[in-house]
Design a protein around this motif. Structure first.
Motif, PDB file in Angstrom:
ATOM      1  N   MET A 129      56.766 -47.019  16.516  1.00 25.02           N
ATOM      2  CA  MET A 129      55.622 -47.721  15.684  1.00 25.02           C
ATOM      3  C   MET A 129      54.675 -48.447  16.790  1.00 25.02           C
ATOM      4  SD  MET A 129      56.233 -49.782  12.219  1.00 25.02           S
ATOM      5  CE  MET A 129      57.842 -48.392  12.037  1.00 25.02           C
ATOM      6  N   TYR A 130      52.672 -48.875  16.274  1.00 25.42           N
ATOM      7  CA  TYR A 130      51.798 -49.037  16.511  1.00 25.42           C
ATOM      8  C   TYR A 130      51.922 -50.368  15.562  1.00 25.42           C
ATOM      9  CZ  TYR A 130      47.148 -49.810  17.707  1.00 25.42           C
ATOM     10  OH  TYR A 130      45.832 -49.430  17.836  1.00 25.42           O
ATOM     11  N   GLY A 131      51.349 -51.283  16.953  1.00 28.27           N
ATOM     12  CA  GLY A 131      51.010 -52.364  16.496  1.00 28.27           C
ATOM     13  C   GLY A 131      49.457 -52.871  16.826  1.00 28.27           C
ATOM     14  N   TYR A 132      49.168 -54.132  15.583  1.00 31.48           N
ATOM     15  CA  TYR A 132      48.172 -54.256  15.979  1.00 31.48           C
ATOM     16  C   TYR A 132      48.075 -55.994  15.570  1.00 31.48           C
ATOM     17  CZ  TYR A 132      42.779 -54.443  15.700  1.00 31.48           C
ATOM     18  OH  TYR A 132      41.927 -54.854  15.808  1.00 31.48           O
ATOM     19  N   VAL A 133      47.131 -56.326  16.584  1.00 34.42           N
ATOM     20  CA  VAL A 133      47.294 -58.015  15.690  1.00 34.42           C
ATOM     21  C   VAL A 133      45.967 -58.408  16.252  1.00 34.42           C
ATOM     22  CG1 VAL A 133      48.518 -59.739  16.469  1.00 34.42           C
ATOM     23  CG2 VAL A 133      49.919 -58.476  16.390  1.00 34.42           C
ATOM     24  N   GLY A 134      45.147 -58.843  15.144  1.00 36.53           N
ATOM     25  CA  GLY A 134      43.302 -59.383  15.753  1.00 36.53           C
ATOM     26  C   GLY A 134      43.010 -60.167  14.967  1.00 36.53           C
ATOM     27  N   THR A 135      42.866 -60.901  15.541  1.00 37.42           N
ATOM     28  CA  THR A 135      41.524 -61.975  14.864  1.00 37.42           C
ATOM     29  C   THR A 135      40.683 -61.565  14.488  1.00 37.42           C
ATOM     30  OG1 THR A 135      41.460 -63.556  16.690  1.00 37.42           O
ATOM     31  CG2 THR A 135      42.909 -63.713  15.228  1.00 37.42           C
ATOM     32  N   MET A 136      39.338 -61.703  13.480  1.00 32.70           N
ATOM     33  CA  MET A 136      37.795 -62.591  13.316  1.00 32.70           C
ATOM     34  C   MET A 136      37.969 -63.369  12.987  1.00 32.70           C
ATOM     35  SD  MET A 136      38.413 -59.996   9.730  1.00 32.70           S
ATOM     36  CE  MET A 136      39.172 -58.906  10.444  1.00 32.70           C
ATOM     37  N   ARG A 137      36.601 -63.738  13.903  1.00 36.52           N
ATOM     38  CA  ARG A 137      35.697 -64.765  12.905  1.00 36.52           C
ATOM     39  C   ARG A 137      34.929 -64.896  11.509  1.00 36.52           C
ATOM     40  NH1 ARG A 137      36.710 -70.038  13.805  1.00 36.52           N
ATOM     41  NH2 ARG A 137      37.930 -69.601  15.679  1.00 36.52           N
ATOM     42  N   THR A 138      34.402 -65.712  10.436  1.00 37.81           N
ATOM     43  CA  THR A 138      33.811 -65.617  10.197  1.00 37.81           C
ATOM     44  C   THR A 138      32.675 -66.470  10.074  1.00 37.81           C
ATOM     45  OG1 THR A 138      34.949 -67.237   7.892  1.00 37.81           O
ATOM     46  CG2 THR A 138      34.950 -65.078   8.330  1.00 37.81           C
ATOM     47  N   THR A 139      31.549 -66.508   9.061  1.00 35.86           N
ATOM     48  CA  THR A 139      31.044 -67.906   9.632  1.00 35.86           C
ATOM     49  C   THR A 139      30.921 -68.828   8.396  1.00 35.86           C
ATOM     50  OG1 THR A 139      29.583 -66.455   7.136  1.00 35.86           O
ATOM     51  CG2 THR A 139      28.332 -66.499  10.148  1.00 35.86           C
ATOM     52  N   PRO A 140      30.741 -69.769   8.269  1.00 33.98           N
ATOM     53  CA  PRO A 140      31.279 -71.715   8.050  1.00 33.98           C
ATOM     54  C   PRO A 140      30.904 -71.125   5.979  1.00 33.98           C
ATOM     55  CG  PRO A 140      30.099 -71.892   9.275  1.00 33.98           C
ATOM     56  CD  PRO A 140      29.811 -70.626   9.140  1.00 33.98           C
ATOM     57  N   GLY A 141      32.339 -70.941   5.718  1.00 32.78           N
ATOM     58  CA  GLY A 141      32.301 -70.522   3.491  1.00 32.78           C
ATOM     59  C   GLY A 141      32.744 -69.512   3.391  1.00 32.78           C
ATOM     60  N   ASN A 142      32.693 -68.883   4.557  1.00 35.15           N
ATOM     61  CA  ASN A 142      32.776 -67.138   3.704  1.00 35.15           C
ATOM     62  C   ASN A 142      34.230 -66.798   4.217  1.00 35.15           C
ATOM     63  OD1 ASN A 142      30.688 -66.732   3.624  1.00 35.15           O
ATOM     64  ND2 ASN A 142      29.738 -66.229   5.058  1.00 35.15           N
ATOM     65  N   ARG A 143      34.761 -67.481   4.473  1.00 40.32           N
ATOM     66  CA  ARG A 143      36.664 -66.443   4.799  1.00 40.32           C
ATOM     67  C   ARG A 143      36.989 -66.054   3.930  1.00 40.32           C
ATOM     68  NH1 ARG A 143      41.078 -70.793   6.377  1.00 40.32           N
ATOM     69  NH2 ARG A 143      41.048 -70.242   3.533  1.00 40.32           N
ATOM     70  N   ASP A 144      37.165 -66.718   2.879  1.00 40.67           N
ATOM     71  CA  ASP A 144      37.706 -66.258   1.543  1.00 40.67           C
ATOM     72  C   ASP A 144      37.173 -64.984   1.137  1.00 40.67           C
ATOM     73  OD1 ASP A 144      39.531 -68.227   2.083  1.00 40.67           O
ATOM     74  OD2 ASP A 144      38.906 -69.264   0.206  1.00 40.67           O
ATOM     75  N   GLU A 145      35.878 -64.582   1.019  1.00 44.83           N
ATOM     76  CA  GLU A 145      35.303 -63.698   0.638  1.00 44.83           C
ATOM     77  C   GLU A 145      35.817 -63.028   1.161  1.00 44.83           C
ATOM     78  OE1 GLU A 145      33.657 -62.644  -1.769  1.00 44.83           O
ATOM     79  OE2 GLU A 145      33.333 -60.556  -1.602  1.00 44.83           O
ATOM     80  N   VAL A 146      36.314 -62.905   2.592  1.00 42.99           N
ATOM     81  CA  VAL A 146      36.659 -62.164   3.827  1.00 42.99           C
ATOM     82  C   VAL A 146      37.591 -61.111   4.011  1.00 42.99           C
ATOM     83  CG1 VAL A 146      37.026 -60.726   6.112  1.00 42.99           C
ATOM     84  CG2 VAL A 146      34.348 -62.244   5.420  1.00 42.99           C
ATOM     85  N   VAL A 147      38.572 -62.547   3.474  1.00 40.60           N
ATOM     86  CA  VAL A 147      39.934 -62.288   3.147  1.00 40.60           C
ATOM     87  C   VAL A 147      39.871 -60.797   2.310  1.00 40.60           C
ATOM     88  CG1 VAL A 147      41.782 -63.346   2.415  1.00 40.60           C
ATOM     89  CG2 VAL A 147      40.573 -64.108   4.273  1.00 40.60           C
ATOM     90  N   LYS A 148      39.395 -61.260   1.206  1.00 33.87           N
ATOM     91  CA  LYS A 148      39.369 -60.661   0.142  1.00 33.87           C
ATOM     92  C   LYS A 148      39.276 -59.459  -0.036  1.00 33.87           C
ATOM     93  CE  LYS A 148      37.199 -62.304  -3.366  1.00 33.87           C
ATOM     94  NZ  LYS A 148      36.112 -63.274  -4.751  1.00 33.87           N
ATOM     95  N   LEU A 149      37.986 -58.888   0.227  1.00 33.05           N
ATOM     96  CA  LEU A 149      37.405 -57.658   0.759  1.00 33.05           C
ATOM     97  C   LEU A 149      38.501 -56.753   1.649  1.00 33.05           C
ATOM     98  CD1 LEU A 149      33.488 -58.471   2.215  1.00 33.05           C
ATOM     99  CD2 LEU A 149      34.148 -56.530   0.467  1.00 33.05           C
TER     100      LEU A 149
END
Lengths: 98, 98
Positions: B1-21
């Motif tokens: 099984m293929y595993g992918y672990v990643g991180t991404m950085r949002t601009t301040p205040g936008n984390r929750d919006e990107v999580v929702k997306l």
């Protein structure tokens, strides 16, 4: 939900044995409050094991380390490891498979 | 099984919006070959998003990036991000919740 992402390094040739030990108790973790416990390896680093966990709470995660079967697995695994561990505590927001 | 672990950085205040997306399309991924797609955040780094994925194959993971709903979510998220990404490909051996 409490997330835990960690790595551990084994001594050469012992990775698969430690993976087997880690997975040996996985099924029993659900009743201890675990929603996800995934063990992965890396093709580019043959002694590194990745563990990705999601728990109902940090307290339940920490308590699981005292379970007899968990302590037994850790005791068997320790001699096969270098002692190099990384860990990161996260808040799991959601997703597929939880 | 293929595993992918990643991180991404949002601009301040936008984390929750990107999580929702990111979570908006999660349910549709199972039919595309996804076994696990978990989105987490960090209490110590408020702009960082962690994604942990397990797929039947790398090919199915890569193909999913072309799905219309995935492309749409990425297009909405990109302006909210700094462009700082990390990623790691793993082999998922097994565990609870897969």
């Amino acid at each position: 939900m409490y997330g835990y992402v960690g790595t551990m390094r084994t001594t050469p040739g012992n990775r698969d044995e430690v993976v087997k030990l880690l997975l040996s108790g996985a099924d029993g973790l659900r009743s201890a409050g675990c929603h996800m416990y995934v063990v992965s390896v890396s093709e580019s680093d043959l002694e590194l094991i990745h563990v990705t966990e999601a728990w109902e709470s940090k307290e339940q995660h920490d308590a699981s380390l005292q379970l007899p079967e968990t302590r037994a697995a850790i005791a068997k695994a320790m001699p096969l490891m270098t002692g190099e561990f990384t860990s990161q505590e996260l808040t799991v927001v959601g997703g597929l498979g939880l």
